[in-house]
Each structure stands twice: as structure tokens, then as C-alpha cells.
Scaffold this motif. Structure first.
Motif: not given
Length: 234
Positions: A75-79, A182-185, A201-207, A224-230
Motif C-alpha cells: 500500500i503506497a499511501s500519501q502521508h 492511495v491519496a488523502t487530504n 470531509v476527509l478523503h482516502v482514495a484507493i487506486g 501520477e496515480a496520486w494526482q488523479a486520485l486527488e
């Protein structure tokens, strides 16, 4: 109101952590197999306080990508927040975080992290750290665990772009495991070292999973996947 909510959450979360840290001694001594369920319970309670007291709605999309894996994965997640180090305890059945080695020395918490199957790595050790990371990754994969790693290497602010660390590519190549971006805010609501918490609203977007590849290919793919998920976060 936000100040009161933040103060109440911080006090209750600290008290809960202290109480459960002391309560973990029997598990550390006699019931080691309960370490992960106990850690999951602690994460669930802390995040429950965060949502209820701070007025945060956690919205998770892309769960189907996790369900399709049916086994070990990376799982490669933003932190951006401490939130990110808790949520995966609830999203996958057998989480194993790649974490900074110094966290094992935190009183009460550190020993439980080890018993729960986390992977402490001393990043300053260079090539030795990488060899240890690959060995631990292989063991975790063989045990059917979902391995959570934060390729940015540290917490970053929402929208901040940093060069990704190559460890994730080495782990993927070594194990042939798929990589789930995985992207998040989360940093908007629970910032780095921030006393104040914000509602919203806190988002967790799993690609969709990415296939293992060389660092020159995989790292840009993750970014690139993070950018699309954001994009839906705005």
C-alpha cells in the motif's frame, strides 16, 4: 468551538492511549497473539473520537481495489497526518507498517508496535536498512500481510510534492507484489504536529493496483496515480 473540540480530543486521545498502553502489559507478557487486535481496537477508538468530537466525516473510495487483491500487497499511501498511521489498521485485515526505527523506543507504544507485526527500519543505515527492509517485506508477504509504506518518507502538507523514496520499487521488485496507490487530504484536518483539528470531509482514495516495475517507471506511476486520485477532493 474548534479550539474546544481540539482540546477535548487531544486530552481524551492521550488518556485513552495511556490507559490502553498500561492495559497492554498482560498482552505483552502472556497473550502476544492479541497484540494486533488490541492495536486495531485502539485505532478504532482514537479515530472514533476524532470523527465524533472534531466533526470529521471520513469518506473512503476505491475499497473494491483492496477486495480484488485477496492477499498480500504493498500500500503506497500519501502521508500528511497521524491519521494515516491509524486508518490502515481498520481497512485491511493484516496490516504491517514500514515505520521509523526510533518509534520502537516510545514507552508503552513501541513494544506493542513490534508485537503487532510492524516493520521498524533505521533509514540512516543506508544499504543495510534496505536489505533489512527487503527481508522483512518478504516475511510479511509470505505471512499474507498488507504492507503499508509512505513513499514520501515523512509527513507532507496537502498539495506539497516531494521526490519519492525508491524503497517501494525495491520492495515490489523483490516480492512481485502489486502496489496500491492511495491519496488523502488528511492534513487539512489533522496537520503535522498540529494541536488544532478541523471539521470537514476527509478523503482516502484507493487506486487500482500497479504492477511491479523499476524505480524509473514505478515512482512516476505512483505520483501520477496520486494526482488523479486527488482531483475529486477539491
Amino acid at each position: 468551538m474548534a479550539v474546544v473540540r481540539s482540546f477535548l480530543f487531544n486530552v481524551l486521545a492521550f488518556a485513552l492511549t495511556l490507559l490502553m498502553g498500561v492495559g497492554a502489559f498482560p498482552i505483552r507478557w502472556f497473550f502476544k497473539r492479541l497484540a494486533l487486535p488490541y492495536a486495531k481496537l485502539w485505532s478504532r477508538l482514537v479515530l472514533g473520537l476524532f470523527e465524533q468530537i472534531c466533526g470529521v466525516e471520513v469518506r473512503i473510495t476505491g475499497r473494491e481495489h483492496l477486495a480484488a487483491l485477496q492477499g498480500p500487497a504493498l500500500i503506497a499511501s500519501q502521508h500528511q497526518s497521524a491519521f494515516d498511521t491509524l486508518i490502515w489498521m481498520l481497512l485491511v485485515p493484516h496490516p504491517s507498517y514500514v515505520m521509523k526505527g526510533e518509534l520502537r523506543h516510545i514507552p508503552l507504544l513501541g513494544p506493542m508496535l513490534i508485537l503487532a507485526g510492524m516493520m521498524p527500519i533505521e533509514r540512516a543505515d543506508g544499504s543495510k536498512a534496505l536489505r533489512l527492509l527487503l527481508r522483512e517485506t518478504e516475511k510479511a508477504a509470505q505471512a499474507g500481510k498488507q504492507i503499508i509504506i509512505f513513499p514520501e518518507g515523512t509527513r507532507t502538507a496537502p498539495g506539497e510534492k516531494v521526490a519519492l523514496k525508491p524503497g517501494i520499487a525495491a520492495m515490489a521488485a523483490h516480492t512481485s507484489l502489486p502496489v496500491v496507490p492511495v491519496a488523502t487530504n488528511s492534513g487539512l484536518f489533522w496537520g503535522r504536529n498540529a494541536f488544532f483539528k478541523k471539521s470537514g470531509v476527509l478523503h482516502v482514495a484507493i487506486g487500482a493496483p500497479l504492477a511491479p516495475a523499476s524505480r524509473k517507471v514505478l515512482l512516476p506511476q505512483i505520483a501520477e496515480a496520486w494526482q488523479a486520485l486527488e482531483k475529486p477532493f477539491a
